[in-house]
Design an enzyme around this catalytic site. Sequence first.
Site, PDB file in Angstrom:
ATOM      1  CE  LYS A 229      45.948  45.304  27.602  1.00 50.63           C
ATOM      2  NZ  LYS A 229      47.118  45.810  28.268  1.00 50.63           N
ATOM      3  NE  ARG A 270      46.649  43.202  34.928  1.00 49.28           N
ATOM      4  CZ  ARG A 270      45.521  43.236  34.211  1.00 49.28           C
ATOM      5  NH1 ARG A 270      45.545  43.148  32.893  1.00 49.28           N
ATOM      6  NH2 ARG A 270      44.359  43.368  34.815  1.00 49.28           N
TER       7      ARG A 270
HETATM    8  C1  9MG Z   1      44.480  46.639  34.589  1.00 49.87           C
HETATM    9  N1  9MG Z   1      45.272  46.489  33.374  1.00 49.87           N
HETATM   10  C2  9MG Z   1      44.803  46.289  32.118  1.00 49.87           C
HETATM   11  N2  9MG Z   1      45.820  46.227  31.254  1.00 49.87           N
HETATM   12  C3  9MG Z   1      46.954  46.375  31.989  1.00 49.87           C
HETATM   13  C4  9MG Z   1      48.315  46.402  31.667  1.00 49.87           C
HETATM   14  O1  9MG Z   1      48.742  46.294  30.430  1.00 49.87           O
HETATM   15  N3  9MG Z   1      49.202  46.567  32.666  1.00 49.87           N
HETATM   16  C5  9MG Z   1      48.783  46.704  33.961  1.00 49.87           C
HETATM   17  N4  9MG Z   1      49.716  46.874  34.920  1.00 49.87           N
HETATM   18  N5  9MG Z   1      47.494  46.699  34.320  1.00 49.87           N
HETATM   19  C6  9MG Z   1      46.601  46.543  33.334  1.00 49.87           C
END
Ligand code: 9MG
Length: 288
Positions: A229, A270
Amino acid sequence: MYWQTSRYQIDLTRPKVMGIVNVTPDSFSDGGQHGSALAALRHCEQLIRDGADILDIGGESTRPGAPPVSLEDELARVIPVLREATRLGVPVSVDTYKPRVMQAVLELGADIINDIWALRWQEGGGAHGLHGTGLVAAHPSCGVCLMHMHREPRTMQVTPMQGDVVPQVRAFLEQSAGALQALGVDKARIMLDPGIGFGKTVAQNFALLARQAELLQAGYPVLAGWSRKSSLAGMVSHATPAASLSASERLAPSLAAALLAVERGACVVRVHDVKETVQALRVLEAIR
Ligand code: 9MG
């Protein structure tokens, strides 16, 4: 503690790694739908070899400013990959906010719906439109990840949130989860996510990490999505302008954020870089 999903009860007593599979033209482009699906499937297999506990397949980019994808295109991207991925022996999540995609993937055996809109998106309009909340509630056991997002992907960074975001994010997520439970959805099916980068400033994103305990007080497991990010880029070096640190150069700060999130109680991270994240988490486990 476990996460109830369509086919699996995911043990959350140890942190779990959700591997990202973006089935978008910029990710697996070979000029053809079939080749892209095959490449995405090979990527799923590699992520599992790298130690992914869950796969998260998505057909629409959620980057700020990314153009929306039609229902037909999203289905054409996701369905062929999902069909094969559900045979790989791990839970498969689908990252979508479109109720019609949710309906199709749940029928095909998806284990989890990962929705950046927290099931707020409605198709068809009016009281008779298809709604994600109703679809999840009507399913006997699928898991769901409810994420907080301020505004929507095209505009979220133009006017980010105001004030102390932590109580606002917590209240929104609690309310969303409560609404699902009121429709009969078992609490064990619900995962909450503060939505790092979705309409928050860099400082607000880091406040959500520093004070993640306040989100956990809501009583639900938390998933953290810090991988690559942009908030991480600006933190790395004063000598390196944020803009010059491309997404693929954000491995080290992504690992740091994933570890800190888990150390502060996140149950699932994730991530793009599954192998490195699994290795980093092993170090954390060794000292626990
Ligand atoms: C699809 N997506 C992109 N960034 C995300 C995040 O931080 N959390 C979740 N659950 N999905 C995300």
